[in-house]
Design a protein around this motif. Structure first.
Motif, PDB file in Angstrom:
ATOM      1  N   TYR A 102       0.826  -1.212   0.000  1.00  0.00           N
ATOM      2  CA  TYR A 102       0.000   0.000   0.000  1.00  0.00           C
ATOM      3  C   TYR A 102       0.858   1.260   0.000  1.00  0.00           C
ATOM      4  CZ  TYR A 102       0.963   0.323   5.035  1.00  0.00           C
ATOM      5  OH  TYR A 102       1.579   0.424   6.247  1.00  0.00           O
ATOM      6  N   MET A 103       0.220   2.352  -0.381  1.00  0.00           N
ATOM      7  CA  MET A 103       0.833   3.677  -0.371  1.00  0.00           C
ATOM      8  C   MET A 103       0.038   4.556   0.581  1.00  0.00           C
ATOM      9  SD  MET A 103       1.481   4.208  -4.431  1.00  0.00           S
ATOM     10  CE  MET A 103      -0.083   3.499  -4.873  1.00  0.00           C
ATOM     11  N   THR A 104       0.728   5.361   1.358  1.00  0.00           N
ATOM     12  CA  THR A 104       0.052   6.284   2.271  1.00  0.00           C
ATOM     13  C   THR A 104      -0.199   7.588   1.539  1.00  0.00           C
ATOM     14  OG1 THR A 104       1.240   5.293   4.106  1.00  0.00           O
ATOM     15  CG2 THR A 104       0.206   7.411   4.518  1.00  0.00           C
ATOM     16  N   GLU A 105      -1.455   7.978   1.470  1.00  0.00           N
ATOM     17  CA  GLU A 105      -1.847   9.264   0.880  1.00  0.00           C
ATOM     18  C   GLU A 105      -2.644  10.012   1.930  1.00  0.00           C
ATOM     19  OE1 GLU A 105      -3.871   8.669  -2.820  1.00  0.00           O
ATOM     20  OE2 GLU A 105      -2.203   7.569  -3.694  1.00  0.00           O
ATOM     21  N   GLY A 106      -1.986  10.925   2.628  1.00  0.00           N
ATOM     22  CA  GLY A 106      -2.629  11.604   3.753  1.00  0.00           C
ATOM     23  C   GLY A 106      -2.820  10.608   4.875  1.00  0.00           C
ATOM     24  N   ASP A 107      -4.068  10.438   5.318  1.00  0.00           N
ATOM     25  CA  ASP A 107      -4.368   9.478   6.385  1.00  0.00           C
ATOM     26  C   ASP A 107      -4.785   8.119   5.835  1.00  0.00           C
ATOM     27  OD1 ASP A 107      -3.825  11.359   8.332  1.00  0.00           O
ATOM     28  OD2 ASP A 107      -5.903  12.030   8.490  1.00  0.00           O
ATOM     29  N   ASP A 108      -4.968   8.029   4.508  1.00  0.00           N
ATOM     30  CA  ASP A 108      -5.447   6.785   3.897  1.00  0.00           C
ATOM     31  C   ASP A 108      -4.287   5.886   3.483  1.00  0.00           C
ATOM     32  OD1 ASP A 108      -8.082   7.652   4.118  1.00  0.00           O
ATOM     33  OD2 ASP A 108      -8.026   8.626   2.144  1.00  0.00           O
ATOM     34  N   MET A 109      -4.517   4.572   3.638  1.00  0.00           N
ATOM     35  CA  MET A 109      -3.565   3.570   3.163  1.00  0.00           C
ATOM     36  C   MET A 109      -4.219   2.913   1.955  1.00  0.00           C
ATOM     37  SD  MET A 109      -2.247   2.094   6.804  1.00  0.00           S
ATOM     38  CE  MET A 109      -3.866   2.078   7.540  1.00  0.00           C
ATOM     39  N   MET A 110      -3.687   3.218   0.758  1.00  0.00           N
ATOM     40  CA  MET A 110      -4.287   2.778  -0.496  1.00  0.00           C
ATOM     41  C   MET A 110      -3.573   1.530  -1.024  1.00  0.00           C
ATOM     42  SD  MET A 110      -6.581   5.119  -0.745  1.00  0.00           S
ATOM     43  CE  MET A 110      -7.229   4.886  -2.369  1.00  0.00           C
ATOM     44  N   VAL A 111      -4.296   0.402  -1.063  1.00  0.00           N
ATOM     45  CA  VAL A 111      -3.743  -0.880  -1.494  1.00  0.00           C
ATOM     46  C   VAL A 111      -3.713  -0.951  -3.015  1.00  0.00           C
ATOM     47  CG1 VAL A 111      -4.114  -3.373  -1.491  1.00  0.00           C
ATOM     48  CG2 VAL A 111      -4.539  -2.053   0.578  1.00  0.00           C
ATOM     49  N   ASP A 112      -2.561  -1.368  -3.563  1.00  0.00           N
ATOM     50  CA  ASP A 112      -2.466  -1.578  -5.006  1.00  0.00           C
ATOM     51  C   ASP A 112      -2.096  -3.042  -5.352  1.00  0.00           C
ATOM     52  OD1 ASP A 112       0.171  -1.545  -4.201  1.00  0.00           O
ATOM     53  OD2 ASP A 112       0.849  -0.147  -5.736  1.00  0.00           O
ATOM     54  N   ARG A 113      -1.768  -3.840  -4.296  1.00  0.00           N
ATOM     55  CA  ARG A 113      -1.387  -5.239  -4.531  1.00  0.00           C
ATOM     56  C   ARG A 113      -1.755  -6.071  -3.293  1.00  0.00           C
ATOM     57  NH1 ARG A 113       2.188  -6.965  -8.315  1.00  0.00           N
ATOM     58  NH2 ARG A 113       3.218  -8.936  -7.976  1.00  0.00           N
ATOM     59  N   VAL A 114      -2.465  -7.164  -3.524  1.00  0.00           N
ATOM     60  CA  VAL A 114      -2.810  -8.102  -2.451  1.00  0.00           C
ATOM     61  C   VAL A 114      -2.085  -9.410  -2.759  1.00  0.00           C
ATOM     62  CG1 VAL A 114      -4.654  -9.371  -1.292  1.00  0.00           C
ATOM     63  CG2 VAL A 114      -5.061  -7.031  -2.096  1.00  0.00           C
TER      64      VAL A 114
END
Length: 158
Positions: A141-153
């Motif tokens: 995941y990548m941290t964008e602000g307070d969100d953790m955005m998953v791009d690979r599981v």
């Protein structure tokens, strides 16, 4: 007579000629840099013209710097991995993992890739059958602000 004071006054004498005095010659004297000078319209307009010219040059030199200013916004993105057992899963929206530090919510980015531990990419039908609550996974995941955005599981099992 040389050396004797000369009188240029016309008082008391008759003359057939006339002497005309212009406006600029009758103006009072001005002090300029310690010297006295006649203030004529020509001198004043030259001074104004000189100030306008200097101001124009100064603005022409400064203008490129004023317009060349740019602003930029920098967004810091950190890429990391997390792992645990799936406790909540909403395809295309959210996945919650039970990690050693407690439950953690992740949001899905626009494009998410599902792979096995060996790196084999899973198709959509396989994802629907294999990704479910209770399965151990790792997420990239990548941290964008307070969100953790998953791009690979990544499934922990092959």
């Amino acid at each position: 007579m040389p050396g004797a004071p000369q009188n240029f006054s016309n008082e008391g004498t008759e003359s057939s000629g006339s002497c005309e005095v212009t406006e600029s010659a009758t103006r009072p004297l001005e002090r300029v840099g310690g010297l006295l000078a006649f203030a004529t319209k020509g001198n004043q307009s030259k001074g104004i013209r000189m100030r306008k010219t200097l101001l124009s040059i100064a603005l022409a030199v400064a203008a490129p710097f004023a317009w060349a200013q740019t602003s930029s916004t920098t967004t810091t993105t950190t890429t990391t991995e997390g792992g645990g057992t799936i406790t909540e899963y909403t395809p295309g929206s959210v996945i919650t993992l039970k990690e050693t530090s407690g439950p953690r919510n992740y949001k899905f980015s626009k494009k998410v890739v599902y792979v096995t531990k060996s790196g084999k990419e899973l198709d959509e039908a396989t994802v629907k059958t294999r990704i479910k609550i209770g399965i151990p996974v790792h997420v990239h995941y990548m941290t964008e602000g307070d969100d953790m955005m998953v791009d690979r599981v990544i499934l922990d099992e092959d």
